[in-house]
Write a protein that holds these residues in place. Structure first.
Motif, PDB file in Angstrom:
ATOM      1  N   THR A 194      -7.793   8.499  -6.105  1.00 43.32           N
ATOM      2  CA  THR A 194      -7.459   7.680  -4.940  1.00 43.32           C
ATOM      3  C   THR A 194      -6.984   6.297  -5.356  1.00 43.32           C
ATOM      4  OG1 THR A 194      -9.093   8.886  -3.631  1.00 43.32           O
ATOM      5  CG2 THR A 194      -8.348   6.774  -2.759  1.00 43.32           C
ATOM      6  N   TRP A 195      -7.692   5.663  -6.267  1.00 41.97           N
ATOM      7  CA  TRP A 195      -7.290   4.324  -6.737  1.00 41.97           C
ATOM      8  C   TRP A 195      -5.911   4.363  -7.381  1.00 41.97           C
ATOM      9  CZ3 TRP A 195     -12.484   2.923  -9.522  1.00 41.97           C
ATOM     10  CH2 TRP A 195     -13.423   2.525  -8.576  1.00 41.97           C
ATOM     11  N   THR A 196      -5.675   5.375  -8.192  1.00 42.45           N
ATOM     12  CA  THR A 196      -4.391   5.478  -8.879  1.00 42.45           C
ATOM     13  C   THR A 196      -3.266   5.713  -7.874  1.00 42.45           C
ATOM     14  OG1 THR A 196      -5.507   6.392 -10.805  1.00 42.45           O
ATOM     15  CG2 THR A 196      -3.144   6.685 -10.689  1.00 42.45           C
ATOM     16  N   TYR A 197      -3.489   6.554  -6.884  1.00 41.44           N
ATOM     17  CA  TYR A 197      -2.469   6.799  -5.865  1.00 41.44           C
ATOM     18  C   TYR A 197      -2.161   5.540  -5.083  1.00 41.44           C
ATOM     19  CZ  TYR A 197      -1.000  11.634  -5.663  1.00 41.44           C
ATOM     20  OH  TYR A 197      -0.369  12.824  -5.903  1.00 41.44           O
ATOM     21  N   ARG A 198      -3.168   4.781  -4.736  1.00 37.34           N
ATOM     22  CA  ARG A 198      -2.944   3.531  -4.001  1.00 37.34           C
ATOM     23  C   ARG A 198      -2.146   2.545  -4.834  1.00 37.34           C
ATOM     24  NH1 ARG A 198      -8.771   2.606  -1.078  1.00 37.34           N
ATOM     25  NH2 ARG A 198      -8.529   4.293   0.426  1.00 37.34           N
ATOM     26  N   LEU A 199      -2.495   2.415  -6.102  1.00 37.25           N
ATOM     27  CA  LEU A 199      -1.762   1.513  -6.981  1.00 37.25           C
ATOM     28  C   LEU A 199      -0.312   1.952  -7.137  1.00 37.25           C
ATOM     29  CD1 LEU A 199      -1.732  -0.877  -9.011  1.00 37.25           C
ATOM     30  CD2 LEU A 199      -2.284   0.809 -10.755  1.00 37.25           C
ATOM     31  N   CYS A 200      -0.107   3.245  -7.357  1.00 36.77           N
ATOM     32  CA  CYS A 200       1.258   3.754  -7.521  1.00 36.77           C
ATOM     33  C   CYS A 200       2.083   3.549  -6.258  1.00 36.77           C
ATOM     34  CB  CYS A 200       1.234   5.224  -7.887  1.00 36.77           C
ATOM     35  SG  CYS A 200       0.683   5.512  -9.564  1.00 36.77           S
ATOM     36  N   GLY A 201       1.469   3.691  -5.120  1.00 34.76           N
ATOM     37  CA  GLY A 201       2.179   3.451  -3.871  1.00 34.76           C
ATOM     38  C   GLY A 201       2.587   2.002  -3.718  1.00 34.76           C
ATOM     39  N   GLN A 202       1.696   1.095  -4.108  1.00 29.20           N
ATOM     40  CA  GLN A 202       2.003  -0.330  -4.008  1.00 29.20           C
ATOM     41  C   GLN A 202       3.039  -0.749  -5.037  1.00 29.20           C
ATOM     42  OE1 GLN A 202      -1.842  -2.142  -4.388  1.00 29.20           O
ATOM     43  NE2 GLN A 202      -2.395  -1.728  -2.268  1.00 29.20           N
ATOM     44  N   LEU A 203       3.037  -0.127  -6.198  1.00 24.93           N
ATOM     45  CA  LEU A 203       4.026  -0.446  -7.226  1.00 24.93           C
ATOM     46  C   LEU A 203       5.352   0.264  -6.996  1.00 24.93           C
ATOM     47  CD1 LEU A 203       1.911  -0.330 -10.499  1.00 24.93           C
ATOM     48  CD2 LEU A 203       2.793  -2.341  -9.331  1.00 24.93           C
ATOM     49  N   GLY A 204       5.321   1.373  -6.289  1.00 19.46           N
ATOM     50  CA  GLY A 204       6.534   2.151  -6.072  1.00 19.46           C
ATOM     51  C   GLY A 204       7.555   1.457  -5.198  1.00 19.46           C
ATOM     52  N   VAL A 205       7.084   0.698  -4.230  1.00 18.58           N
ATOM     53  CA  VAL A 205       8.012   0.004  -3.330  1.00 18.58           C
ATOM     54  C   VAL A 205       8.818  -1.055  -4.091  1.00 18.58           C
ATOM     55  CG1 VAL A 205       8.170  -1.470  -1.293  1.00 18.58           C
ATOM     56  CG2 VAL A 205       6.659   0.515  -1.276  1.00 18.58           C
ATOM     57  N   PRO A 206       8.171  -1.962  -4.837  1.00  9.42           N
ATOM     58  CA  PRO A 206       8.982  -2.932  -5.590  1.00  9.42           C
ATOM     59  C   PRO A 206       9.851  -2.277  -6.669  1.00  9.42           C
ATOM     60  CG  PRO A 206       6.679  -3.608  -5.595  1.00  9.42           C
ATOM     61  CD  PRO A 206       6.756  -2.281  -4.939  1.00  9.42           C
ATOM     62  N   ALA A 207       9.341  -1.219  -7.293  1.00  9.25           N
ATOM     63  CA  ALA A 207      10.151  -0.524  -8.299  1.00  9.25           C
ATOM     64  C   ALA A 207      11.391   0.088  -7.653  1.00  9.25           C
ATOM     65  CB  ALA A 207       9.328   0.558  -8.989  1.00  9.25           C
ATOM     66  N   GLY A 208      11.237   0.673  -6.494  1.00 12.34           N
ATOM     67  CA  GLY A 208      12.384   1.230  -5.779  1.00 12.34           C
ATOM     68  C   GLY A 208      13.373   0.168  -5.353  1.00 12.34           C
TER      69      GLY A 208
END
Length: 68
Positions: free
Chosen positions: A8-22
């Motif tokens: 869960t923690w990893t998914y939340r982090l990836c979601g938050q990082l995915g927007v700026p990366a995109g």
């Protein structure tokens, strides 16, 4: 790697990082010229950083949970 909490923690982090990366990938696609592979390499950098940060964070989360 460590159970549901780490996942869960990893998914939340990836979601938050995915927007700026995109957003960075979209910006690079507009700014950099196509050809000579420069655009492709520049687009890979944010993706590789995103994956690397997710792997390290997942490992650190799992390690922290094991100590508890």
């Amino acid at each position: 790697m460590g159970g549901h909490r780490v996942w869960t923690w990893t998914y939340r982090l990836c979601g938050q990082l995915g927007v700026p990366a995109g957003m960075l990938i979209i910006l690079l696609a507009w700014v950099l010229p196509a050809g000579h592979g420069m655009l492709e390499v520049a687009m890979l950098v944010p993706v590789c950083l995103w994956v690397f940060i997710a792997l390290v964070a997942s490992y650190m989360y799992a390690r922290r949970l094991r100590k508890l």
